[in-house]
Design a protein around this motif. Structure first.
Motif, PDB file in Angstrom:
ATOM      1  N   VAL A  89       0.438  -0.938  -0.125  1.00 39.65           N
ATOM      2  CA  VAL A  89       0.089   0.126   0.213  1.00 39.65           C
ATOM      3  C   VAL A  89       1.002   1.766   0.043  1.00 39.65           C
ATOM      4  O   VAL A  89       2.238   1.122   0.586  1.00 39.65           O
ATOM      5  CB  VAL A  89      -0.772   0.221   1.407  1.00 39.65           C
ATOM      6  N   TYR A  90       0.236   2.347  -0.555  1.00 40.75           N
ATOM      7  CA  TYR A  90       1.228   3.618  -0.571  1.00 40.75           C
ATOM      8  C   TYR A  90       0.007   4.473   0.263  1.00 40.75           C
ATOM      9  O   TYR A  90      -1.101   4.763  -0.319  1.00 40.75           O
ATOM     10  CB  TYR A  90       1.380   3.740  -2.490  1.00 40.75           C
ATOM     11  N   PHE A  91       1.429   5.896   0.581  1.00 41.68           N
ATOM     12  CA  PHE A  91       0.805   6.703   0.976  1.00 41.68           C
ATOM     13  C   PHE A  91       1.369   7.773   0.227  1.00 41.68           C
ATOM     14  O   PHE A  91       2.975   7.690   0.690  1.00 41.68           O
ATOM     15  CB  PHE A  91       1.568   6.689   2.206  1.00 41.68           C
ATOM     16  N   PRO A  92       1.020   8.582  -1.036  1.00 44.20           N
ATOM     17  CA  PRO A  92       1.381   9.427  -0.706  1.00 44.20           C
ATOM     18  C   PRO A  92       1.840  10.400  -0.337  1.00 44.20           C
ATOM     19  O   PRO A  92       0.915  10.831   0.816  1.00 44.20           O
ATOM     20  CB  PRO A  92       0.772   9.917  -2.504  1.00 44.20           C
ATOM     21  N   THR A  93       3.045  11.375  -0.767  1.00 45.95           N
ATOM     22  CA  THR A  93       3.462  12.697   0.154  1.00 45.95           C
ATOM     23  C   THR A  93       3.245  14.237  -1.032  1.00 45.95           C
ATOM     24  O   THR A  93       2.257  14.617  -0.980  1.00 45.95           O
ATOM     25  CB  THR A  93       4.375  12.882   0.396  1.00 45.95           C
ATOM     26  N   ASP A  94       4.351  14.154  -2.047  1.00 46.22           N
ATOM     27  CA  ASP A  94       4.015  15.054  -3.475  1.00 46.22           C
ATOM     28  C   ASP A  94       3.883  14.126  -4.525  1.00 46.22           C
ATOM     29  O   ASP A  94       3.639  14.973  -5.635  1.00 46.22           O
ATOM     30  CB  ASP A  94       4.940  15.600  -2.683  1.00 46.22           C
ATOM     31  N   LEU A 112      -4.606   6.919   0.730  1.00 48.63           N
ATOM     32  CA  LEU A 112      -4.026   6.001   0.036  1.00 48.63           C
ATOM     33  C   LEU A 112      -4.115   5.176  -0.908  1.00 48.63           C
ATOM     34  O   LEU A 112      -5.259   4.535  -1.902  1.00 48.63           O
ATOM     35  CB  LEU A 112      -3.450   4.711   1.558  1.00 48.63           C
ATOM     36  N   VAL A 113      -3.710   4.502  -1.395  1.00 49.16           N
ATOM     37  CA  VAL A 113      -3.517   3.624  -2.809  1.00 49.16           C
ATOM     38  C   VAL A 113      -3.451   2.425  -2.143  1.00 49.16           C
ATOM     39  O   VAL A 113      -2.482   1.520  -1.517  1.00 49.16           O
ATOM     40  CB  VAL A 113      -2.036   3.648  -3.940  1.00 49.16           C
ATOM     41  N   GLY A 114      -4.442   1.170  -2.615  1.00 45.58           N
ATOM     42  CA  GLY A 114      -4.245  -0.098  -2.191  1.00 45.58           C
ATOM     43  C   GLY A 114      -5.693  -0.038  -0.977  1.00 45.58           C
ATOM     44  O   GLY A 114      -4.852  -0.834  -0.343  1.00 45.58           O
ATOM     45  N   VAL A 115      -6.555  -0.028  -1.020  1.00 45.31           N
ATOM     46  CA  VAL A 115      -7.530   0.663  -0.095  1.00 45.31           C
ATOM     47  C   VAL A 115      -8.250  -1.351  -0.167  1.00 45.31           C
ATOM     48  O   VAL A 115      -8.535  -1.655   1.223  1.00 45.31           O
ATOM     49  CB  VAL A 115      -8.957   0.748  -0.421  1.00 45.31           C
ATOM     50  N   ALA A 116      -8.420  -2.109  -1.029  1.00 38.83           N
ATOM     51  CA  ALA A 116      -8.257  -3.038  -1.019  1.00 38.83           C
ATOM     52  C   ALA A 116      -7.555  -4.551  -0.259  1.00 38.83           C
ATOM     53  O   ALA A 116      -8.552  -5.694   0.033  1.00 38.83           O
ATOM     54  CB  ALA A 116      -8.253  -3.839  -3.139  1.00 38.83           C
ATOM     55  N   MET A 117      -6.973  -3.713   0.162  1.00 42.51           N
ATOM     56  CA  MET A 117      -5.331  -4.902   1.008  1.00 42.51           C
ATOM     57  C   MET A 117      -6.518  -4.895   2.316  1.00 42.51           C
ATOM     58  O   MET A 117      -6.587  -5.721   2.621  1.00 42.51           O
ATOM     59  CB  MET A 117      -4.708  -3.835   1.200  1.00 42.51           C
ATOM     60  N   PHE A 118      -7.424  -3.784   2.904  1.00 44.81           N
ATOM     61  CA  PHE A 118      -7.988  -3.627   4.075  1.00 44.81           C
ATOM     62  C   PHE A 118      -9.783  -3.960   3.612  1.00 44.81           C
ATOM     63  O   PHE A 118     -10.571  -4.920   4.866  1.00 44.81           O
ATOM     64  CB  PHE A 118      -7.827  -2.742   5.238  1.00 44.81           C
ATOM     65  N   MET A 119     -10.628  -3.981   2.837  1.00 39.37           N
ATOM     66  CA  MET A 119     -11.417  -4.417   2.606  1.00 39.37           C
ATOM     67  C   MET A 119     -11.273  -5.408   2.127  1.00 39.37           C
ATOM     68  O   MET A 119     -12.103  -5.926   2.350  1.00 39.37           O
ATOM     69  CB  MET A 119     -11.769  -3.338   1.166  1.00 39.37           C
ATOM     70  N   GLY A 120     -10.574  -5.794   1.909  1.00 34.13           N
ATOM     71  CA  GLY A 120     -10.520  -8.080   1.475  1.00 34.13           C
ATOM     72  C   GLY A 120     -10.146  -8.874   0.151  1.00 34.13           C
ATOM     73  O   GLY A 120      -9.656  -9.421  -0.082  1.00 34.13           O
ATOM     74  N   ARG A 127      -6.584   0.322 -12.588  1.00 34.60           N
ATOM     75  CA  ARG A 127      -5.304   0.384 -12.815  1.00 34.60           C
ATOM     76  C   ARG A 127      -4.542   1.539 -11.701  1.00 34.60           C
ATOM     77  O   ARG A 127      -5.339   2.371 -11.975  1.00 34.60           O
ATOM     78  CB  ARG A 127      -4.939   0.401 -14.237  1.00 34.60           C
ATOM     79  N   ALA A 128      -3.496   1.540 -11.153  1.00 31.78           N
ATOM     80  CA  ALA A 128      -3.244   2.870 -10.182  1.00 31.78           C
ATOM     81  C   ALA A 128      -1.777   2.969 -10.712  1.00 31.78           C
ATOM     82  O   ALA A 128      -0.600   2.832 -10.893  1.00 31.78           O
ATOM     83  CB  ALA A 128      -2.671   1.877  -9.023  1.00 31.78           C
ATOM     84  N   ARG A 188       5.739   3.394   1.334  1.00 29.26           N
ATOM     85  CA  ARG A 188       5.101   2.426   0.694  1.00 29.26           C
ATOM     86  C   ARG A 188       4.746   1.126   1.974  1.00 29.26           C
ATOM     87  O   ARG A 188       5.913   0.736   2.999  1.00 29.26           O
ATOM     88  CB  ARG A 188       5.215   1.525  -0.065  1.00 29.26           C
ATOM     89  N   LEU A 189       3.981   0.063   1.896  1.00 26.85           N
ATOM     90  CA  LEU A 189       4.104  -0.133   3.312  1.00 26.85           C
ATOM     91  C   LEU A 189       3.890  -2.138   2.522  1.00 26.85           C
ATOM     92  O   LEU A 189       2.963  -1.331   1.557  1.00 26.85           O
ATOM     93  CB  LEU A 189       3.464  -0.002   4.766  1.00 26.85           C
ATOM     94  N   LEU A 190       4.436  -3.362   3.036  1.00 26.68           N
ATOM     95  CA  LEU A 190       3.702  -4.324   2.684  1.00 26.68           C
ATOM     96  C   LEU A 190       2.237  -4.736   2.609  1.00 26.68           C
ATOM     97  O   LEU A 190       2.423  -4.142   3.686  1.00 26.68           O
ATOM     98  CB  LEU A 190       5.310  -5.062   2.897  1.00 26.68           C
ATOM     99  N   GLY A 191       1.551  -4.857   2.030  1.00 30.78           N
ATOM    100  CA  GLY A 191       0.726  -5.662   2.517  1.00 30.78           C
ATOM    101  C   GLY A 191       0.112  -6.218   3.048  1.00 30.78           C
ATOM    102  O   GLY A 191      -0.969  -5.303   3.951  1.00 30.78           O
ATOM    103  N   LYS A 192       0.600  -6.679   3.234  1.00 32.01           N
ATOM    104  CA  LYS A 192       0.592  -7.973   4.324  1.00 32.01           C
ATOM    105  C   LYS A 192       0.342  -7.947   5.774  1.00 32.01           C
ATOM    106  O   LYS A 192      -0.575  -7.805   6.819  1.00 32.01           O
ATOM    107  CB  LYS A 192       1.166  -9.838   3.866  1.00 32.01           C
ATOM    108  N   ARG A 193       1.841  -6.990   5.749  1.00 26.42           N
ATOM    109  CA  ARG A 193       1.819  -6.475   7.353  1.00 26.42           C
ATOM    110  C   ARG A 193       0.245  -5.197   7.978  1.00 26.42           C
ATOM    111  O   ARG A 193       0.104  -4.874   8.751  1.00 26.42           O
ATOM    112  CB  ARG A 193       3.300  -5.912   7.333  1.00 26.42           C
ATOM    113  N   PHE A 194       1.070  -4.453   6.677  1.00 31.24           N
ATOM    114  CA  PHE A 194      -0.051  -3.297   6.779  1.00 31.24           C
ATOM    115  C   PHE A 194      -1.603  -4.300   7.111  1.00 31.24           C
ATOM    116  O   PHE A 194      -2.089  -3.389   8.318  1.00 31.24           O
ATOM    117  CB  PHE A 194      -0.377  -2.663   5.715  1.00 31.24           C
ATOM    118  N   LYS A 195      -3.037  -4.946   6.425  1.00 30.46           N
ATOM    119  CA  LYS A 195      -3.362  -6.196   7.031  1.00 30.46           C
ATOM    120  C   LYS A 195      -3.424  -6.306   7.784  1.00 30.46           C
ATOM    121  O   LYS A 195      -4.445  -6.044   9.100  1.00 30.46           O
ATOM    122  CB  LYS A 195      -3.770  -6.543   5.671  1.00 30.46           C
TER     123      LYS A 195
END
Lengths: 242, 242
Positions: free
Chosen positions: A49-54, A79-87, A94-95, A105-112
């Motif tokens: 998942v990505y947390f943009p700054t600029d 953030l980009v990747g809401v599907a990660m916690f939506m399931g 496309r992003a 950014r953060l590994l999806g699994k870890r974030f979940k």
DNA sequence: CCCGCTCTGTGCGTTAGCGTACCGACAAGG
DNA sequence: CCTTGTCGGTACGCTAACGCACAGAGCGGG
């Protein structure tokens, strides 16, 4: 661009309770997102998942025949990747990076795992997701009813809110792809805006001269999304000490 | 219409673990939803969430000038009121009954408490919400790129999937409001479908004669949404003992 | 300095959908 | 049976946006 980059320039990261932020911090990885980079493709399982700054990232649907339409846009507010916690762990869109810049950014699994363990974090993410839903809904309305001129204004404003300063780097071709219209349509609309003295356009560089006017010329969609986003995410002033 | 109504005709209620279902059951209230009834208005705080069985509810955005556009449609596969657990407790769209029928409803606050206490329930709801997001995104694309003819096909298919049988009760005026187009546009498109022998239309009553053909004539949007919904909610056969 | 590429501007003809207006067809109810 | 209202069909001019084709403008590399 002005400040040294830091994770808290992303509003969601900044809004985390200190404890959660510290838990996540060691795993956050700074990434430079160049223009046009595809963070994930339709149907891909999300890795990060990505947390943009600029940086600004577009969620773009690409049709079978190659036509495209922007669904929503994500910048430092989200953030980009809401599907990660939506399931779902993937989406049908496309992003793609619409404006180069930095994201954490953060590994999806870890974030979940984090999200599932800490409900405060989850609720923040769900609030953001609802704001994103509002944006999508409004995009649907806008595509149905508003002129290219109005949509261009809306789009410029959305981009402007996600960047520092009053200038954007985007070609008309790129904007056309995002809006899902012809390049010439954007040329016409931008030409009109230029003649009104609202923007100055030159080879991929746009400078906004009269933002209030831009807001007047935009359809209601921009204001609706902005108001709802502010309601759902009433956090913190934009800047924070890093 | 055929069977005696029961909560498990709603797919989400049916997919609940037995334990969760029993916890909720005493609070479920059967409600008849007449055509045109507004379940909530833009900005309203949601009182109830609704689980339709044989009713169909449209999420409709109404513009300042009175124009409208459907954002998504909810039937027995879902629930009305995702904002309740997303955290916003209201949305910018209106929920209006598009096809009369039955729904089971539950006090929003109670539902929210349940969802927050039981992560299995929450995850089911989030999966559904992602499916709803996909539908909204595809609506945006469809509004941008596809003809009224194609959109009408998509819309008929979406409605058909949420009802039993092969007939719909909706005037062209109503359909036009949902699609956000002129009534005459729907008349034309429906006339063409009728001449192809795909549907039979008469004073608010539509009978679908050739569903496979309807799917061919529809844009890809229908299939995309259906496939993604099936992926996200791979639960149970449509019917279950009550 | 010039070549070549990218980006923007312009000018067609074509079309889908809009706004408006009006009429007929059918159903329900007095 | 006739009235009244809803619903569906049709016609006509108009406009936004499209597809296509091409021309100039600015920038960067050789």
């Amino acid at each position: 661009m002005t400040d040294a980059p830091c994770p808290q320039q992303n509003h969601l990261l900044a809004a985390l309770p200190a404890e959660a932020r510290e838990r996540i911090a060691p795993y956050l990885e700074r990434a430079h997102l160049p223009l046009g980079k595809v963070l994930y493709e339709s149907g891909d399982t999300l890795r990060h998942v990505y947390f943009p700054t600029d940086a600004i990232v577009s969620l773009l649907y690409v049709m079978a025949n190659g036509g495209s339409a922007e669904i929503a846009v994500v910048g430092k507010e989200g953030l980009v990747g809401v599907a990660m916690f939506m399931g779902g762990e993937s989406t049908t869109s496309r992003a793609i990076v619409q404006s180069a810049g930095t994201a954490y950014r953060l590994l999806g699994k870890r974030f979940k795992d984090e999200v599932n363990r800490h409900s405060e974090l989850l609720h923040l993410m769900l609030h953001y997701t609802q704001a994103l839903i509002t944006q999508m809904a409004q995009t649907a309305v806008c595509n149905r009813h508003h002129s290219i001129d109005q949509q261009l204004c809306r789009w410029l404003l959305l981009s402007l809110d996600r960047l520092a300063g009053d200038h954007l780097n985007m070609t008309q071709e790129l904007i056309a792809n995002m809006l899902g219209v012809r390049r010439e349509g954007v040329t016409d609309a931008a030409g009109r805006l230029q003649q009104l003295g609202v923007i100055a356009y030159s080879r991929g560089h746009i400078k906004v001269l009269d933002r209030p006017r831009l807001e007047q010329l935009s359809c209601e969609c921009y204001a609706v999304v902005k108001k709802e986003t502010d309601r759902l995410l009433p956090y913190l002033p934009p800047r924070r000490p890093c």
